[in-house]
Design an enzyme around this catalytic site. Structure first.
Site, PDB file in Angstrom:
ATOM      1  N   LYS A 144      21.683  21.523 -16.232  1.00  0.00           N
ATOM      2  CA  LYS A 144      20.792  20.950 -17.245  1.00  0.00           C
ATOM      3  C   LYS A 144      19.431  21.637 -17.218  1.00  0.00           C
ATOM      4  O   LYS A 144      19.098  22.314 -16.236  1.00  0.00           O
ATOM      5  CB  LYS A 144      20.648  19.450 -16.978  1.00  0.00           C
ATOM      6  CG  LYS A 144      20.055  19.150 -15.621  1.00  0.00           C
ATOM      7  CD  LYS A 144      20.329  17.728 -15.176  1.00  0.00           C
ATOM      8  CE  LYS A 144      19.605  17.457 -13.869  1.00  0.00           C
ATOM      9  NZ  LYS A 144      20.026  16.212 -13.245  1.00  0.00           N
ATOM     10  N   ARG A 164      18.864   3.785 -14.554  1.00  0.00           N
ATOM     11  CA  ARG A 164      18.589   4.727 -15.646  1.00  0.00           C
ATOM     12  C   ARG A 164      19.639   4.504 -16.726  1.00  0.00           C
ATOM     13  O   ARG A 164      19.385   3.831 -17.695  1.00  0.00           O
ATOM     14  CB  ARG A 164      18.624   6.159 -15.082  1.00  0.00           C
ATOM     15  CG  ARG A 164      18.131   7.205 -16.030  1.00  0.00           C
ATOM     16  CD  ARG A 164      17.803   8.514 -15.332  1.00  0.00           C
ATOM     17  NE  ARG A 164      18.941   9.130 -14.660  1.00  0.00           N
ATOM     18  CZ  ARG A 164      18.873  10.281 -13.995  1.00  0.00           C
ATOM     19  NH1 ARG A 164      17.731  10.926 -13.908  1.00  0.00           N
ATOM     20  NH2 ARG A 164      19.932  10.777 -13.406  1.00  0.00           N
ATOM     21  N   TYR A 194     -11.882  31.787 -19.900  1.00  0.00           N
ATOM     22  CA  TYR A 194     -12.512  30.694 -20.646  1.00  0.00           C
ATOM     23  C   TYR A 194     -13.385  29.824 -19.738  1.00  0.00           C
ATOM     24  O   TYR A 194     -12.961  29.439 -18.651  1.00  0.00           O
ATOM     25  CB  TYR A 194     -11.437  29.798 -21.264  1.00  0.00           C
ATOM     26  CG  TYR A 194     -10.696  30.431 -22.415  1.00  0.00           C
ATOM     27  CD1 TYR A 194     -11.369  30.837 -23.564  1.00  0.00           C
ATOM     28  CD2 TYR A 194      -9.319  30.604 -22.351  1.00  0.00           C
ATOM     29  CE1 TYR A 194     -10.678  31.418 -24.619  1.00  0.00           C
ATOM     30  CE2 TYR A 194      -8.615  31.174 -23.407  1.00  0.00           C
ATOM     31  CZ  TYR A 194      -9.316  31.583 -24.540  1.00  0.00           C
ATOM     32  OH  TYR A 194      -8.644  32.144 -25.580  1.00  0.00           O
TER      33      TYR A 194
HETATM   34  C1  LIG Z   1      20.287  16.165 -11.957  1.00  0.00           C
HETATM   35  C2  LIG Z   1      21.447  15.405 -11.491  1.00  0.00           C
HETATM   36  C3  LIG Z   1      22.084  15.734 -10.288  1.00  0.00           C
HETATM   37  C4  LIG Z   1      21.559  16.784  -9.338  1.00  0.00           C
HETATM   38  O1  LIG Z   1      20.419  16.339  -8.648  1.00  0.00           O
HETATM   39  P1  LIG Z   1      19.730  17.240  -7.525  1.00  0.00           P
HETATM   40  O2  LIG Z   1      18.635  16.407  -6.980  1.00  0.00           O
HETATM   41  O3  LIG Z   1      19.198  18.460  -8.211  1.00  0.00           O
HETATM   42  O4  LIG Z   1      20.786  17.577  -6.535  1.00  0.00           O
HETATM   43  C5  LIG Z   1      23.237  15.060  -9.988  1.00  0.00           C
HETATM   44  N1  LIG Z   1      23.730  14.073 -10.793  1.00  0.00           N
HETATM   45  C6  LIG Z   1      23.117  13.724 -11.940  1.00  0.00           C
HETATM   46  C7  LIG Z   1      23.689  12.634 -12.760  1.00  0.00           C
HETATM   47  C8  LIG Z   1      21.956  14.360 -12.326  1.00  0.00           C
HETATM   48  O5  LIG Z   1      21.345  14.004 -13.459  1.00  0.00           O
END
Ligand SMILES: *Cc1c(COP(=O)(O)O)cnc(C)c1O
Length: 375
Positions: free
Chosen positions: A38, A136, A259
């Site tokens: 992601k 969440r 700046y």
């Molecule tokens: C981002 C995410 C992970 C990975 O988390 P890390 O802390 O980068 O290992 C795993 N599961 C879900 C659902 C996530 O959103």
């Protein structure tokens, strides 16, 4: 491949990526390996990392939303892709069409998906998300079994997985993480559904082996970092942020730079200009206390970082236009770690990695002699 030359880029070391994957494989044994890609592959490039992951034998990719999933499919990635975020009604037909695994946290969404499947006579792959404490997305533990059974009964809903997510797994023996895991294991015991049960993020992989279950989902760890400054010995970062000096000049003692003239030279100084700024994601907050490496030496960022450029005070040091500048990574014996920027900006590694936007091309290094540029 036709590429527009650009003087600022991110190098991704795919050989080290493979070593990181192999090191984590050792910890998880025969379980499936889902790599979260992601937010543009944690800044490393969605398609580049997606393809590298498929080539490295990763079983599953995790994305946050539909558009990331579609981009991977359009790039030819064929392994399963799970969308972690909640899906919206108008997105459902695309998930079915592109064979993307969908996260479901409510009966309402499950019914919408079932209806959309009936309309086209195709299956949809579902993972039920259970909230064990992250709060969440996810169905409440008490309602999970009912939702799971409902989905199982739908002709065109293919129940592929059931999962949950840790809120506090970066510390060993954390009471909240243990309680979350306990709840999830109890649910697993109770519903006895044969599918992929998964929970472990990076913290889960390292500190909670009982959370490995059927599949793990470490993100940060695969990219070579750990959520706090502790190092996990078996992995190393794969990202280097580089630029080329675009201008060089000598300025008098006491000259204000950038700046607001918030920085003044203490002596007659050589000043280099570096072509990256907050418009690329190199935050203005890095101005104070930030530094770069040129010719193996560390120099301070001078004055405020602009939208597209910033200046470096070389003092009496040397640099030429075109010299390589390292903003994150190693050069000679020196290193600027991601953590330097995390500390300066009071952030976390995940956030700093995902700052860098599409204006910065990603270059994938397979071995010392071969590289390929993708964005
Ligand atoms: C981002 C995410 C992970 C990975 O988390 P890390 O802390 O980068 O290992 C795993 N599961 C879900 C659902 C996530 O959103």
């Amino acid at each position: 491949m036709h590429v527009i030359p650009h003087p600022t880029w991110i190098e991704v070391d795919l050989a080290q990526f493979q070593r990181n994957v192999a090191a984590i494989r050792k910890r998880i044994g025969k379980r499936l390996f889902c790599l979260p890609v992601k937010a543009n592959g944690y800044g490393h490039g969605l398609v580049g990392i997606g393809r590298a992951a498929e080539a490295a034998g990763i079983d599953y990719l995790g994305v946050s939303c539909l558009q990331e999933g579609i981009e991977l499919r359009r790039a030819g990635v064929q392994i399963p892709i799970l969308i972690f975020g909640g899906i919206h009604e108008e997105q459902i037909p695309f998930c079915i069409e592109e064979a993307l695994d969908v996260t479901v946290s409510s009966r309402f969404k499950a019914e919408l998906i079932a209806k959309a499947c009936e309309a086209v006579g195709r299956f949809c792959r579902i993972h039920v998300k259970v909230d064990t404490g992250m709060r969440r997305v996810g169905v409440r533990v008490e309602s999970a079994e009912e939702l799971i059974r409902f989905i199982k009964e739908q002709r065109l809903l293919d129940l592929v997985g059931i999962y949950s997510h840790f809120a506090t797994a970066e510390e060993p023996e954390d009471p909240t993480a243990k309680a979350q895991l306990e709840q999830f294991l109890q649910l697993k015991e109770k519903v006895k559904m044969p599918c992929l049960w998964h929970m472990a993020n990076s913290g889960g992989v390292v500190f909670y082996p009982e959370s490995h279950l059927d599949m793990v989902r470490p993100g940060l760890l695969v990219y070579g970092y750990w959520p706090n400054e502790q190092r996990v010995e078996e992995v190393a970062p794969i990202l280097t942020l580089k630029a080329k000096v675009s201008y060089f000049k000598v300025v008098p003692k006491g000259a204000g730079i950038s700046y607001g003239h918030r920085y003044r030279t203490r002596e007659v100084s050589r000043v280099a200009t570096v072509p990256i700024g907050y418009g690329d994601g190199f935050r203005r907050a890095f101005s104070k206390g930030g530094s770069v490496l040129i010719r193996g030496k560390r120099y301070p960022i001078a004055g405020s970082i602009c939208m597209d450029q910033f200046m470096v005070d070389l003092g009496s040091g040397e640099a030429y236009v075109g010299d390589e500048v390292v903003l994150i990574g190693k050069q000679g014996k020196e290193e600027i770690s991601l953590w330097d920027l995390v500390r300066i900006s009071d952030s976390i590694p995940h956030e700093v990695l995902t700052l860098f936007n599409e204006r910065i091309p990603r270059r994938y290094i397979y071995s010392k002699s071969e590289s390929m540029i993708l964005t």
